[in-house]
Write a protein that holds these residues in place. Structure first.
Motif, PDB file in Angstrom:
ATOM      1  N   UNK A  77      45.356  33.849  74.125  1.00 22.38           N
ATOM      2  CA  UNK A  77      46.426  34.272  73.529  1.00 22.38           C
ATOM      3  C   UNK A  77      47.727  33.308  73.409  1.00 22.38           C
ATOM      4  N   UNK A  78      48.160  33.118  72.324  1.00 18.56           N
ATOM      5  CA  UNK A  78      49.434  32.214  72.131  1.00 18.56           C
ATOM      6  C   UNK A  78      50.571  32.994  71.345  1.00 18.56           C
ATOM      7  N   UNK A  79      51.700  32.926  71.797  1.00 19.99           N
ATOM      8  CA  UNK A  79      52.906  33.388  70.930  1.00 19.99           C
ATOM      9  C   UNK A  79      53.528  32.494  69.940  1.00 19.99           C
ATOM     10  N   UNK A  80      53.099  31.522  69.888  1.00 22.17           N
ATOM     11  CA  UNK A  80      53.606  30.446  68.961  1.00 22.17           C
ATOM     12  C   UNK A  80      52.629  30.316  67.563  1.00 22.17           C
ATOM     13  N   UNK A  81      52.919  30.865  66.699  1.00 24.32           N
ATOM     14  CA  UNK A  81      52.106  31.191  65.553  1.00 24.32           C
ATOM     15  C   UNK A  81      51.830  29.750  64.779  1.00 24.32           C
ATOM     16  N   UNK A  82      52.776  28.832  64.777  1.00 22.40           N
ATOM     17  CA  UNK A  82      52.370  27.545  64.305  1.00 22.40           C
ATOM     18  C   UNK A  82      51.239  26.856  64.873  1.00 22.40           C
TER      19      UNK A  82
END
Length: 359
Positions: A77-82
């Motif tokens: 899971x990653x909160x940074x879309x880019x």
């Protein structure tokens, strides 16, 4: 694409998490085709005082939106879309359809030109101003990102998929090579995928069945039985087919017999969240005549959203532009009930007086 395709899942609700379980397992089992790590973009929020992404990565479980289901450890899971999406060869979009445009705008300058998108999103938008009709989510993704976008739709209630109960899905794509690649990515013994080229009809079914599902829930809320619900399904399917004929060039009736069509309609009308909404609408009207859809979402869905009311609004506006609202009495009634312009108790009148029953 390179020898191995890397995968990013854009979205992380219950359906996004259920598909992450499948994809995470498949990329490991088919390591000759796919990179092992799967990035899952997750909108950051707090859960029990911690960042939700950190909780998910520690426990390998989406404790908020799909509790009790273990995710493969290679799903991150990653909160940074880019950061999550920039190196992906396959971008799996699975989020509420009203957020897609803004999400794609953020990604626009950062993704690979050679990437393939696939939308699991069951909704659509109005066409751009000055153009009549509707705009498919896959078309929106293609227009903004400049890449091809396939779709995956079907009778796929997320908790049942996560529990590995057998189901089917339909992959809609422009060419067979993309379809075979996605079939390898998604298919499991309990999640069987077929490939079909009627992409827009497949996608339209995924959106419209949510509107019919609200009607099925209204029937449940009124305490009526299987016969009445069956009438809702039949009349709803007829309006879906008619809508496809009106707005989609080359729409094929046979597509409605794929999992994306009648099967998804049946599943939604018996167990989907929009059916749950229709039932709640009837009960809430009795208890609180001033209820709103937003209040019901907060009460029922743990922060997620019902897609049916928004789709009902979008198709109502499109049909108004064409002067065709009265040709779709089921869709019209469900829209008006969601807008609190019609008591849900009058819904049966719309079935009774449907043009299908007129000589």
């Amino acid at each position: 694409m390179g020898e191995k395709s890397s995968v990013c899942i854009v979205g992380s609700g219950n359906w996004g998490s259920a598909i992450a379980k499948i994809v995470g397992q498949n990329v490991v089992e088919k390591s000759d085709m796919f990179e092992e790590r799967v990035n899952m973009y997750m909108y950051e929020e707090k859960f029990e005082g911690q960042k939700l992404t950190e909780v998910v990565n520690q426990r390998h479980e989406n404790v908020k939106y799909l509790p009790g289901v273990k995710l493969p450890e290679n799903v991150v899971a990653m909160p940074d879309l880019i950061a999550a999406s920039k190196n992906a060869d396959i971008l799996i979009f699975v989020m509420p359809h009203q957020f897609v445009r803004g999400t794609c705008k953020v990604m626009q300058e950062h993704i690979k030109d050679s990437a393939l998108a696939v939308s699991l999103i069951k909704g659509f938008d109005k066409a751009p101003e000055g153009k009549p009709g509707i705009s498919m989510i896959s078309s929106m993704i293609e227009d903004i990102l400049g890449i091809d976008c396939a779709v995956l739709m079907g009778a796929n209630l997320a908790p049942e998929v996560a529990e590995e109960q057998f189901c089917e899905a339909t992959i809609g794509c422009k060419n067979l090579a993309d379809g075979e690649l996605l079939k390898n990515l998604f298919e499991k013994p309990y999640f069987r995928c077929s490939i079909c080229m009627d992409v827009q009809t497949i996608e339209m079914c995924g959106a419209l069945k949510n509107v019919v599902g609200i009607g099925a829930g209204i029937v449940d809320g009124m305490g009526l039985g299987h016969n009445t619900k069956a009438a809702v399904l039949r009349l709803g399917l007829m309006e879906m087919v008619k809508f496809g004929e009106m707005f989609i060039d080359g729409s094929q009736e046979v597509t409605f017999f794929e999992s994306c069509g009648v099967a998804d309609l049946v599943a939604t009308c018996h167990g989907g969240r929009n059916r749950m909404l229709g039932e709640a609408v009837v009960k809430s009207t009795k208890e609180n005549p001033n209820w709103t859809i937003r209040e019901l979402e907060k009460e029922i869905l743990r922060g997620q959203s019902f897609q049916g009311p928004l789709v009902a609004k979008e198709i109502h506006e499109v049909l108004q532009e064409r002067g065709k609202v009265d040709d779709f009495p089921l869709f019209k009634a469900i829209y008006k009930i969601c807008q609190r312009e019609m008591p849900p108790q009058e819904f049966i009148d719309c079935l009774r007086c449907h043009p299908e029953h007129m000589d």
